[in-house]
Design an enzyme around this catalytic site. Sequence first.
Site, PDB file in Angstrom:
ATOM      1  N   HIS A 206     -35.172 -11.727 -20.492  1.00 59.68           N
ATOM      2  CA  HIS A 206     -36.006 -10.553 -20.742  1.00 59.68           C
ATOM      3  C   HIS A 206     -35.750 -10.024 -22.153  1.00 59.68           C
ATOM      4  O   HIS A 206     -36.701  -9.774 -22.921  1.00 59.68           O
ATOM      5  CB  HIS A 206     -35.679  -9.484 -19.691  1.00 59.68           C
ATOM      6  CG  HIS A 206     -36.299  -8.146 -19.924  1.00 59.68           C
ATOM      7  ND1 HIS A 206     -37.386  -7.697 -19.205  1.00 59.68           N
ATOM      8  CD2 HIS A 206     -35.986  -7.140 -20.774  1.00 59.68           C
ATOM      9  CE1 HIS A 206     -37.712  -6.484 -19.614  1.00 59.68           C
ATOM     10  NE2 HIS A 206     -36.867  -6.122 -20.564  1.00 59.68           N
ATOM     11  N   GLU A 207     -34.480  -9.843 -22.510  1.00 59.54           N
ATOM     12  CA  GLU A 207     -34.166  -9.272 -23.821  1.00 59.54           C
ATOM     13  C   GLU A 207     -34.532 -10.242 -24.946  1.00 59.54           C
ATOM     14  O   GLU A 207     -35.032  -9.821 -25.997  1.00 59.54           O
ATOM     15  CB  GLU A 207     -32.688  -8.885 -23.895  1.00 59.54           C
ATOM     16  CG  GLU A 207     -32.264  -7.822 -22.898  1.00 59.54           C
ATOM     17  CD  GLU A 207     -33.099  -6.548 -22.945  1.00 59.54           C
ATOM     18  OE1 GLU A 207     -33.734  -6.272 -23.996  1.00 59.54           O
ATOM     19  OE2 GLU A 207     -33.137  -5.827 -21.940  1.00 59.54           O
TER      20      GLU A 207
ATOM     21  N   HIS B 271     -38.177 -10.032 -25.653  1.00 57.33           N
ATOM     22  CA  HIS B 271     -38.581  -8.831 -26.396  1.00 57.33           C
ATOM     23  C   HIS B 271     -38.745  -9.118 -27.886  1.00 57.33           C
ATOM     24  O   HIS B 271     -39.521  -8.445 -28.575  1.00 57.33           O
ATOM     25  CB  HIS B 271     -37.561  -7.716 -26.205  1.00 57.33           C
ATOM     26  CG  HIS B 271     -37.884  -6.787 -25.072  1.00 57.33           C
ATOM     27  ND1 HIS B 271     -39.158  -6.286 -24.855  1.00 57.33           N
ATOM     28  CD2 HIS B 271     -37.094  -6.241 -24.117  1.00 57.33           C
ATOM     29  CE1 HIS B 271     -39.136  -5.485 -23.805  1.00 57.33           C
ATOM     30  NE2 HIS B 271     -37.897  -5.445 -23.335  1.00 57.33           N
TER      31      HIS B 271
ATOM     32  N   GLU C 193     -42.564  -4.542 -21.801  1.00 62.22           N
ATOM     33  CA  GLU C 193     -41.625  -4.800 -20.711  1.00 62.22           C
ATOM     34  C   GLU C 193     -42.173  -5.839 -19.736  1.00 62.22           C
ATOM     35  O   GLU C 193     -41.429  -6.695 -19.237  1.00 62.22           O
ATOM     36  CB  GLU C 193     -41.294  -3.503 -19.976  1.00 62.22           C
ATOM     37  CG  GLU C 193     -40.645  -2.446 -20.841  1.00 62.22           C
ATOM     38  CD  GLU C 193     -39.330  -2.893 -21.453  1.00 62.22           C
ATOM     39  OE1 GLU C 193     -38.634  -3.725 -20.833  1.00 62.22           O
ATOM     40  OE2 GLU C 193     -39.008  -2.424 -22.557  1.00 62.22           O
TER      41      GLU C 193
ATOM     42  N   ASP D   5     -40.517  -9.357 -18.835  1.00 67.72           N
ATOM     43  CA  ASP D   5     -40.198  -9.756 -17.460  1.00 67.72           C
ATOM     44  C   ASP D   5     -40.762 -11.136 -17.152  1.00 67.72           C
ATOM     45  O   ASP D   5     -40.079 -11.996 -16.581  1.00 67.72           O
ATOM     46  CB  ASP D   5     -40.776  -8.741 -16.467  1.00 67.72           C
ATOM     47  CG  ASP D   5     -39.937  -7.476 -16.361  1.00 67.72           C
ATOM     48  OD1 ASP D   5     -38.773  -7.493 -16.777  1.00 67.72           O
ATOM     49  OD2 ASP D   5     -40.462  -6.467 -15.859  1.00 67.72           O
TER      50      ASP D   5
END
Length: 679
Positions: free
Chosen positions: A514-515, A518, A575, A579
């Site tokens: 997830h990070e 980003h 977000e 995800d």
Amino acid sequence: MRVLRTCPALLLFFAAASFAQTPSSKPAPGFSLDTIDKTVDPCVDFYQYACGNWIKNSEIPPDQSQWVSFVELRERNVDIERGILEKAAAGGTSRSAVDQRIGDLYGSCMDEKAVEAKGMAPVKPELDRVAAVQDKGALIDELAHLDLVGAGSLFNFYSQSDLHNADQVIAYIDQGGLSLPDRDYYIKDDNPKMKEMREHLVEYVTQVFMLAGQTPQQAADSAQTVLRIETALAKASMDRTARRDPKNRDHKMSRDEAVALGPNFYLNRYFVAVGAPNFSQLNVTNPDFFKQVNGVLESESLDSLKTYVSWHALDTAAPWLSQPFVDANFKFQQYLTGQKEIQARWKRCVNLTDRELGEALGQKYVDATFGAEGKQRMLKMVDALEKSLAEDIHELSWMSDETKKEAKVKLDAIRNKIGYPDVYRDYSSVVIKSDDLLGNVARANAFESKRQIGKIDKPLDRKEWSMTPPTVNAYYSPPFNEIVFPAGILQPPFFDKAMDDSVNFGGIGLVIGHELTHGFDDQGRKYDPHGNLHDWWTEQDGKEFEKRASCVADEYSNFVAVDDLKLNGKLTLGENTADNGGARIALMALEHMIADDKTGKEGRKIDGYTPEQRFFLGFARVWCEKRRPEAARTRVLTDPHSPGKYRVDGVVQNMPEFQKAWGCKAGQPMVAENACHVW
């Protein structure tokens, strides 16, 4: 509100190793098949299947607005920190300097008898300073002082990387000054809940001014003044969705140009009063705010502006004054969160210490809970996820080789911070007294404000962290081009050394993914490997990305969050993209591990579930969630994160890998007819 804010970070939650149990610590909320509701078809509603029994058997504690793994872990960490702080507070004269500061701050907070005896006396000097102001220019001096001690209003002033030269820190000014969570609470009348919250704000302001000594009529008039001025600020503010695009926040100009936007802000006077260096350039995040509010400062009387500034001083102090102020503040918060009871004082005092002296308390927390083994385990997983993302980028059919090459350069440049900083912050200049709670808060805030102001026109310190070690969260920072995982999140159910790799990759592995994603979402993709706002995409690839991102935004905009409120797909786009991308690359990393395992152990079923199925169950466990309706409404309007149900179902319905793992067929709810796929 403080003068300074940290660099914008793309968080996991709006809150790999295993911790040693301390005598006061609670059990970590781990993965268990007991959460599953087998009466539900996983292909109809996977979130309900994976979390159904957890939802049925879990209750939101009365002092919480929601219950989810992040909050469960935070409660455990707070319990551990309490043990550290109580020991530090009782340590006597032989304590270390770190123990003295954290112990005395915590102790001053826990001394209810002393706080009650002082009543509102701790904030009275600030109110007297405001009352003594003779003109609007002098009011700006007082505003600067209040900004430094954490009670600011009107606008925000902070330091941050230059958007086009991330190695250099510059000054920023930005919109601010609101008591409610978002501008829409002031200016939208189509939602009755917005009007209700404005009424609750007026009630709260009235009550606090009465507690401060005004007559009922004076307090009511003061509340209307605050609402009028804040409504004007809200009308001049940029909405959250527009602020997501860094290009809308990119307005570098000379100091003279910024001052000319709003002469009634007396910005040059403010910069001197707040102790800023004599900088020549800054970024004005929202120029229209300063242009429009300039007229408000002209038309409002000095007395009205003093009332507004006094309100923010009172509101900031209220949680740390005598019980009537605390009760008034909590009652107002209840309308936003639905929380049934205020948290026990010790919890509030632990959280205050973490907020004000976070790396001092965090140092003790790490010593008690986190070791080098955990850091190495995490770095190994990060490496596996980075390899999977590189493979994913290489195999994209819609991206040209030219942009793929640049994306790989950015991926290779991402820095990884795991557990805790290499060098902890030095708080030796902060004076903490055992009998001065609000003074301690003001001095700690002033230390941080001055530290941040001192960064202006200096090189960026890339070793700095924006979260304290006990924090149950993680983030990606575009200007730093880094992912950061505090020690607080590196435990069950995210990572459990006793659990199989499938569950761990569904937990902390997906968080890592997830990070990393980003860095390539609708915001992150606009920054280059060095953290500069720079378009490294070909024009056609940019269009292809936007087309796929629009699919995600439209998909999530159809999900109902609470009552008749749907998610804002554009606000939550980053977000949701993270995800979806994180799930794919985490599963890809797991599949590689299974393929590389010569023993065949990694590919076996456990408790009747395949590794892929356990991956998705581990993922869902992290997001099993219950929220109070009030909190759900507030979050759908302000939070860039989707509710837990859609962080799970919204992802799996886009994944053929999920449908294969669970035998789902076309037409079932967990099989999107037009699946979205960015990364």
